[in-house]
Motif scaffolding. Structure first.
Motif, PDB file in Angstrom:
ATOM      1  N   UNK A  52       7.141  -5.824  27.677  1.00 25.51           N
ATOM      2  CA  UNK A  52       5.822  -6.544  26.957  1.00 25.51           C
ATOM      3  C   UNK A  52       5.290  -5.568  26.001  1.00 25.51           C
ATOM      4  N   UNK A  53       5.314  -4.080  26.207  1.00 27.83           N
ATOM      5  CA  UNK A  53       4.633  -2.999  25.520  1.00 27.83           C
ATOM      6  C   UNK A  53       5.660  -3.232  24.368  1.00 27.83           C
ATOM      7  N   UNK A  54       6.851  -3.112  24.342  1.00 32.62           N
ATOM      8  CA  UNK A  54       7.665  -3.009  23.386  1.00 32.62           C
ATOM      9  C   UNK A  54       7.437  -4.168  22.263  1.00 32.62           C
ATOM     10  N   UNK A  55       7.421  -5.328  22.840  1.00 29.32           N
ATOM     11  CA  UNK A  55       7.281  -6.793  22.165  1.00 29.32           C
ATOM     12  C   UNK A  55       5.892  -6.444  21.300  1.00 29.32           C
ATOM     13  N   UNK A  56       4.810  -6.160  22.033  1.00 31.33           N
ATOM     14  CA  UNK A  56       3.656  -5.617  21.178  1.00 31.33           C
ATOM     15  C   UNK A  56       3.884  -4.864  20.044  1.00 31.33           C
ATOM     16  N   UNK A  57       4.339  -3.811  20.108  1.00 32.12           N
ATOM     17  CA  UNK A  57       4.642  -2.786  19.153  1.00 32.12           C
ATOM     18  C   UNK A  57       5.390  -3.440  18.107  1.00 32.12           C
ATOM     19  N   UNK A  58       6.648  -4.263  18.323  1.00 30.91           N
ATOM     20  CA  UNK A  58       7.216  -5.121  17.402  1.00 30.91           C
ATOM     21  C   UNK A  58       6.492  -5.814  16.444  1.00 30.91           C
ATOM     22  N   UNK A  59       5.600  -6.428  17.265  1.00 29.90           N
ATOM     23  CA  UNK A  59       5.019  -7.402  16.350  1.00 29.90           C
ATOM     24  C   UNK A  59       3.902  -6.645  15.363  1.00 29.90           C
ATOM     25  N   UNK A  60       3.431  -5.485  15.831  1.00 31.43           N
ATOM     26  CA  UNK A  60       2.077  -4.790  15.191  1.00 31.43           C
ATOM     27  C   UNK A  60       3.151  -3.845  14.193  1.00 31.43           C
ATOM     28  N   UNK A  61       4.150  -3.533  14.443  1.00 37.35           N
ATOM     29  CA  UNK A  61       4.798  -2.601  13.323  1.00 37.35           C
ATOM     30  C   UNK A  61       4.835  -2.721  12.116  1.00 37.35           C
ATOM     31  N   UNK A  62       5.031  -4.272  11.686  1.00 40.10           N
ATOM     32  CA  UNK A  62       5.186  -4.206  10.065  1.00 40.10           C
ATOM     33  C   UNK A  62       4.049  -4.044   9.337  1.00 40.10           C
ATOM     34  N   UNK A  63       2.841  -4.245  10.135  1.00 37.98           N
ATOM     35  CA  UNK A  63       1.411  -3.841   9.500  1.00 37.98           C
ATOM     36  C   UNK A  63       1.478  -2.578   9.308  1.00 37.98           C
ATOM     37  N   UNK A  64       1.883  -1.699  10.118  1.00 35.04           N
ATOM     38  CA  UNK A  64       1.890  -0.297   9.911  1.00 35.04           C
ATOM     39  C   UNK A  64       2.921   0.201   8.888  1.00 35.04           C
ATOM     40  N   UNK A  65       3.961  -0.497   8.713  1.00 40.72           N
ATOM     41  CA  UNK A  65       4.883   0.020   7.756  1.00 40.72           C
ATOM     42  C   UNK A  65       4.134  -0.483   6.174  1.00 40.72           C
ATOM     43  N   UNK A  66       3.246  -1.544   6.229  1.00 42.29           N
ATOM     44  CA  UNK A  66       2.531  -1.815   5.041  1.00 42.29           C
ATOM     45  C   UNK A  66       1.786  -0.854   4.628  1.00 42.29           C
ATOM     46  N   UNK A  67       1.046  -0.130   5.744  1.00 44.16           N
ATOM     47  CA  UNK A  67       0.075   0.771   5.646  1.00 44.16           C
ATOM     48  C   UNK A  67       0.862   2.226   4.862  1.00 44.16           C
ATOM     49  N   UNK A  68       2.023   2.502   5.404  1.00 39.69           N
ATOM     50  CA  UNK A  68       2.708   3.715   4.880  1.00 39.69           C
ATOM     51  C   UNK A  68       3.151   3.272   3.372  1.00 39.69           C
ATOM     52  N   UNK A  69       3.622   2.055   3.017  1.00 39.92           N
ATOM     53  CA  UNK A  69       3.953   1.632   1.714  1.00 39.92           C
ATOM     54  C   UNK A  69       2.690   1.751   0.665  1.00 39.92           C
ATOM     55  N   UNK A  70       1.440   1.199   1.436  1.00 40.83           N
ATOM     56  CA  UNK A  70       0.392   1.354   0.277  1.00 40.83           C
ATOM     57  C   UNK A  70      -0.121   2.824   0.018  1.00 40.83           C
ATOM     58  N   UNK A  71       0.191   3.582   0.950  1.00 44.71           N
ATOM     59  CA  UNK A  71      -0.207   5.253   0.510  1.00 44.71           C
ATOM     60  C   UNK A  71       0.679   5.585  -0.474  1.00 44.71           C
ATOM     61  N   UNK A  72       2.397   5.412  -0.129  1.00 48.03           N
ATOM     62  CA  UNK A  72       3.219   6.291  -0.539  1.00 48.03           C
ATOM     63  C   UNK A  72       3.993   5.518  -1.734  1.00 48.03           C
ATOM     64  N   UNK A  73       4.471   4.315  -1.511  1.00 49.72           N
ATOM     65  CA  UNK A  73       5.342   3.633  -2.448  1.00 49.72           C
ATOM     66  C   UNK A  73       5.021   3.918  -3.990  1.00 49.72           C
ATOM     67  N   UNK A  74       3.928   3.272  -4.078  1.00 51.39           N
ATOM     68  CA  UNK A  74       3.454   3.098  -5.670  1.00 51.39           C
ATOM     69  C   UNK A  74       2.728   4.126  -6.342  1.00 51.39           C
TER      70      UNK A  74
END
Lengths: 183, 396
Positions: free
Chosen positions: B175-197
């Motif tokens: 259950x906790x892993x599934x929570x993490x999986x659902x949450x992770x894409x938004x965290x990825x967006x955070x990294x990309x906001x900070x770094x990619x562009x």
């Protein structure tokens, strides 16, 4: 360069987006802990400092078969036995070099008597290497210290591997049960 | 003016970067010959972390050598374990049950995310951005906690076993892993906001350390470094092991083969790993987690206490090791750094006659001179970060 790109370059859009994110994060709860004051809860089955188990009579369970020492990948377990009065095996010395141990938990898996266990205690320090040379007495004292009450009994039921059920599957296995809090 | 230039003597400067340099990700030593700020020659020296893991493996049974693989690439030890047990299982001729395969795939992808997160944090930190590093460790902590819940250790897990996995997963873990999986894409967006562009990041990575597809293949590169140059190769796709043949995922590939493309590839891989994790959880079948192969797996512990036969099995398997078919075998698996291969020569006893590890970090370290020479000294740091080497694996 397109017009959109030009505007983004002139007005530092991507930098501002990053800074906005940082600002937002400032108001989220902190994920760090103030370590010595606030301690991290340890999960059950954590592989920490060793202990030698005692049976109900308070005697050492270990019979000195030496299987843990044979299996140990870092070869840090030393067992010395002699012949007792009625030709039984007596464990004279059971020593673990804690600084060499890699905490893989293979000794717990190897032991056919449930005599060695890894406690949840992980904060230990000392001034000399000698303090980390665990003798039989120290290891038995660890059992009294970290496996009080029901904890010791439960340890082997929960963390003995592999179990029979691992080989055929059982009811009540962890399965995916749909999304709970779907937004 | 001309007189000054004539009398002003310039010469090459030789400096030693490392082995204690904070940006070398371990004990890598680079001897750089500099002409001003330009790197003329770069010579990597490895071996400061040599522990003789290959030799140690020859003195331990196939079971007991498993914790050694933890210490190859210590930030993705789960992937190394999975690679090791897969190779040993292939040598033994046994196969793990379906559920165990799914669990292994799951934990391997968790390891991939946690390793890529560290890579992102440190690579970006080397170049000068502190914030993503802190964010990255926030997510890594979740995965570490899940590993601890799973097997009792956070870093050196020793979780998979030959013929399956150590223990079944718990409902809470899932259950906790599934929570993490659902949450992770938004965290990825955070990294990309900070770094990619970010313009500083782009000016430090675009066009730096370019290596063409042909050269990358010739150097023997694997993993994100190869895919960043546009070669569509992934062991998980072209020689599937565990449950990867049942998973749907894409292989992100770059085009130019510079640091920025390799960064994009790795970010894409994290999203794909998250996708695989989600499928693993949703498709997880019921069933046993250890193979029913009494000659090659430790007997059930409750039976050892009751039954003499099982007790004998336990003693034989632990002291002597299993009886293994003679021959040799190579098996490669995709770890976060590239292709990790295990090569065994078996002489029929319980210990390997020879255990050889094909470490991606070693091969990637050898390409450093090719990437650095002709560039600036500041780009050396970007190049070390982008090839993502861990010296524990490089020196073995």
């Amino acid at each position: 360069m397109t017009a959109g790109k030009l505007i983004r370059t002139i007005f530092f859009i991507e930098i501002l987006q990053g800074m906005a994110l940082t600002l937002r994060t400032m108001f989220t709860p902190a994920v760090t802990r103030r370590y010595p004051k606030v301690k991290r809860p340890v999960q059950p089955g954590f592989r920490g400092l060793h202990a030698l188990a005692k049976n109900e009579e308070g005697k050492m369970k270990c019979v000195g078969c030496g299987l843990c020492g044979a299996y140990c990948p870092s070869q840090c377990i030393h067992i010395y036995t002699t012949e007792g009065e009625d030709h039984n095996k007596v464990v004279d010395r059971y020593e673990i070099e804690v600084l060499r141990c890699v905490y893989c938990g293979f000794c717990v898996e190897a032991c056919p008597f449930g005599a060695i266990s890894l406690s949840e205690h992980y904060e230990y320090s000392g001034y000399s290497r000698k303090e980390f040379y665990m003798t039989k007495e120290k290891l038995l004292a660890n059992w009294d210290k970290y496996f009080t009450g029901k904890k010791g009994e439960r340890y082997y039921k929960d963390f003995w591997r592999p179990k029979s059920e691992d080989f055929h599957g059982y009811e009540g296995q962890a399965m995916f049960k749909g999304i709970k809090n779907e937004k | 003016m001309e007189d000054i230039e004539k009398t002003f003597e310039t010469r090459e400067l030789t400096i030693s970067m490392g082995p204690q340099h904070p940006a070398t990700h371990g004990v890598l030593r680079l001897v750089l010959n500099l002409d001003g700020e330009t790197v003329v020659k770069c010579t990597p020296y490895v071996g400061y972390l040599h522990r003789g893991i290959e030799k140690l493996g020859e003195n331990r049974t196939y079971f007991a050598a498993l914790p050694l693989s933890d210490r190859l690439d210590y930030i993705s030890s789960m992937n190394n374990n999975v690679g090791y047990v897969n190779a040993v299982e292939k040598l033994f001729g046994i196969e793990a049950p379906e559920r165990a395969k799914f669990i292994r795939t799951m934990v391997a992808e968790m390891g991939r995310i946690s390793s890529h997160i560290i890579w992102l944090g440190t690579h970006v930190l080397d170049i000068g951005a502190t914030t993503p590093f802190l964010y990255a460790f926030r997510e890594r902590e979740v995965i570490m906690d899940l590993f601890e819940m799973l097997c009792g250790a956070r870093l050196t897990v020793s979780y998979p076993r030959v013929g399956g996995v150590r223990n079944d997963i718990s409902q809470e873990f899932l259950d906790r892993l599934y929570e993490f999986v659902l949450d992770f894409p938004s965290k990825m967006d955070d990294y990309e906001t900070l770094v990619t562009e970010n313009r500083i990041w782009k000016s430090r990575t675009v066009g730096i350390g370019v290596i063409s597809a042909e050269e990358a293949v010739n150097w023997g590169l694997t993993g994100a470094v190869l895919r960043g140059s546009g070669v569509d190769y992934d062991v998980r796709k072209y020689a599937p092991y565990d449950a990867y043949d049942k998973m749907e995922f894409d292989i992100p590939i770059g085009r130019k083969g510079d640091c920025y493309d390799r960064y994009l590839v790795k970010m894409g891989e994290m999203r794909q790993a998250n996708r695989i994790l989600k499928q693993c959880i949703e498709k997880l079948p019921a069933g046993p987690v250890m193979a029913d192969a009494p000659k090659f797996t430790l007997p059930p512990k409750d039976m050892v206490l009751k039954d003499m036969e099982h007790l004998i099995h336990q003693f034989i398997l632990i002291t002597k090791g299993p009886t293994v078919p003679e021959g040799e075998l190579y098996m490669g698996t995709e770890v976060p750094k590239g292709e990790l291969g295990f090569y065994f020569v078996s002489d029929g006893t319980g210990k390997p006659y020879r255990m050889r590890v094909r470490a991606p970090s070693f091969i990637h370290a050898s390409v450093l001179p090719r990437l650095c020479e002709g560039g600036l000294i500041a780009d050396v740091i970007a190049n070390i970060g982008t090839i993502d080497i861990v010296l524990g694996e490089c020196d073995r």
